[in-house]
Scaffold this motif. Structure first.
Motif, PDB file in Angstrom:
ATOM      1  N   HIS A 104      34.431  61.482  39.834  1.00 49.77           N
ATOM      2  CA  HIS A 104      35.338  60.546  40.504  1.00 49.77           C
ATOM      3  C   HIS A 104      34.580  59.291  40.861  1.00 49.77           C
TER       4      HIS A 104
ATOM      5  N   SER B  36      40.969  66.995  40.699  1.00 50.28           N
ATOM      6  CA  SER B  36      41.226  65.565  40.871  1.00 50.28           C
ATOM      7  C   SER B  36      42.608  65.235  40.320  1.00 50.28           C
TER       8      SER B  36
ATOM      9  N   HIS C 233      35.360  59.044  46.590  1.00 48.27           N
ATOM     10  CA  HIS C 233      35.757  60.319  47.129  1.00 48.27           C
ATOM     11  C   HIS C 233      37.258  60.513  47.029  1.00 48.27           C
ATOM     12  N   TYR C 234      37.643  61.747  46.771  1.00 49.41           N
ATOM     13  CA  TYR C 234      39.047  62.070  46.561  1.00 49.41           C
ATOM     14  C   TYR C 234      39.918  61.586  47.714  1.00 49.41           C
ATOM     15  N   LYS C 235      39.477  61.845  48.912  1.00 50.86           N
ATOM     16  CA  LYS C 235      40.280  61.502  50.072  1.00 50.86           C
ATOM     17  C   LYS C 235      40.517  60.002  50.188  1.00 50.86           C
TER      18      LYS C 235
ATOM     19  N   ARG D  99      40.717  57.938  47.788  1.00 51.06           N
ATOM     20  CA  ARG D  99      41.680  57.520  46.769  1.00 51.06           C
ATOM     21  C   ARG D  99      43.101  57.849  47.205  1.00 51.06           C
ATOM     22  N   ILE D 100      43.291  59.058  47.718  1.00 48.79           N
ATOM     23  CA  ILE D 100      44.630  59.475  48.116  1.00 48.79           C
ATOM     24  C   ILE D 100      45.119  58.627  49.295  1.00 48.79           C
TER      25      ILE D 100
END
Lengths: 272, 272
Positions: free
Chosen positions: A117, B253, A120-122, A124-125
């Motif tokens: 990624h 993801s 960080h995933y968070k 992005r969300i």
């Protein structure tokens, strides 16, 4: 001339597809039929792929081009039995990289890879939800949290650009549609003035804008050429008067628009 | 151990970054500082890059790794003067591809490349607006136009997945949040029943869901573990009862979730 290309991976196939598309784009005289084959993660699935590859070879009377990022050696050996022309992306670069970095890669021990990624995933969300909630001038009281605020006339490409920056880079991008009122007064709305350093303008060729608007509201004043031409001219005047950096989105993809904006704004994308 | 990596391109840098990230991910013991440098499209900019690369080399006391997709030969020669370790992505693959395809690529005549779109621009933009307009059950009367309808409990990852499929692949993805009511009756809402073949379920681990909801509405019933656990269990029962295919999004993801959904639904992504 016609050739088939396969993008094969034991994961999403994004790396194989991205690189494969870029390489094939250099061959403008050949028409490629492109097939994405993700999650080829067993020898059985590889055998099925070999059949598909060989069928394409027969149909085209030419070897299909295979771009693969499969990590597992057994699966790659199976694929290599096909009649395809293999571009083995990971093998090509990992051996020299291992030498340069003086460290065995996970590749050499056969570990499955997963997509990296960009951030960080968070982040992005959260950024996606921020872009949704702050789309099209819906709210202006959360601009303090924005990394960037795109401004421009209705349907010039603001929303997709904001969502792309959010999804790919975790950037909080709001957008605000400048209306005829703003243009006639050649004034920025108050909500934008306080965040002027975050503003970035998008503009677009009037005939392209007309085409887009006409699909939405055919034969309306909104979609007339005169109106589109007026709005675009005035919004560009406003950008210049207020020293707002801007680009013309007409001939660029969402990826290109986003990359240019971030570069011009000096926003470093947070690469993990 | 610490090393610097540069992703350098005369375009957006997406290809260099995607491949570079995948390759570096294989070296888990090394900490990379990653820098994206798009639009390096003049010799002057290349000279500036050389300075940045050499500064990083000195700081790390090790050669930076350079992933480049620059087409122009003069610019690449300039970059090669740096102290970086060059992974020249296009050169590596284009010569053998030219031989296989029996056709000079644009590369060999120095034509600048631009990112290839996975699908037509208009399809992608239309799909983004479709996803926005049909987010979170906002409207249900346009489901006939949907390619897919994601269903699941609130905050399980439906929205980002829909937007990703729209932006990357021009897929029209709506989403509908299943509520406590739907679960207690173990019934699909009427609006969904008529489009059952388009439904795909997302689920999530209850503790992850609690974390996400707690940020939104701290210390509420909505974000309590008991509530999250109840909703997840019931929604999975509903998926099974109705034979709706589903995946657990917890450890994936957005890219992975989207790839898995499209593969399981048998939706071929429209590659241009």
């Amino acid at each position: 001339m016609k050739r088939t290309a396969f993008f094969i991976s034991d994961g999403t196939g994004i790396t194989a597809e991205t690189l494969g598309q870029s390489l094939l784009a250099q061959f403008e005289n050949i028409q490629f039929s492109k097939l994405l084959r993700p999650y080829v993660d067993t020898v059985e699935k590889a055998r099925d792929m070999v059949q598909q590859i060989n069928a394409a070879a027969e149909k085209d009377a030419a070897r299909p081009i295979i771009f693969d990022t499969v990590v597992n050696d057994e699966i790659r050996r199976e694929l290599a039995k096909s009649q395809g022309y293999m571009i083995d992306i990971f093998s090509t670069f990992l051996a020299p990289l291992e030498q340069e970095l003086g460290d065995g890669s996970s590749y050499s021990v056969g570990k499955t890879h997963s997509i990296q990624h960009n951030t960080h995933y968070k982040d992005r969300i959260d950024a996606v939800h921020y872009a949704m909630d702050n789309d099209d001038g819906a709210r202006t009281h959360h601009y303090a949290q924005a990394d960037i605020i795109l401004v421009g006339v209705s349907r010039c490409g603001k929303t997709p650009s904001c969502l792309y920056m959010a999804l790919q880079y975790g950037i909080r991008a709001a957008n605000y549609p400048l209306t005829e009122d703003d243009m006639e007064r050649l004034q920025l709305p108050k909500a934008l003035k306080e965040h002027k350093h975050k503003l970035f303008g998008l503009t677009i060729d009037p005939d392209r804008l007309q085409g887009i608007r006409n699909e939405r509201r055919p034969n309306s004043r909104y979609s007339s050429f005169a109106q589109c031409e007026f709005e675009v001219r005035e919004v560009e005047n406003l950008f210049r008067k207020e020293n707002i950096p801007y680009i013309n989105s007409t001939h660029f993809s969402v990826e290109e628009i986003s990359a240019k904006i971030l570069m011009q704004m000096g926003i470093e994308r947070r690469l993990k």
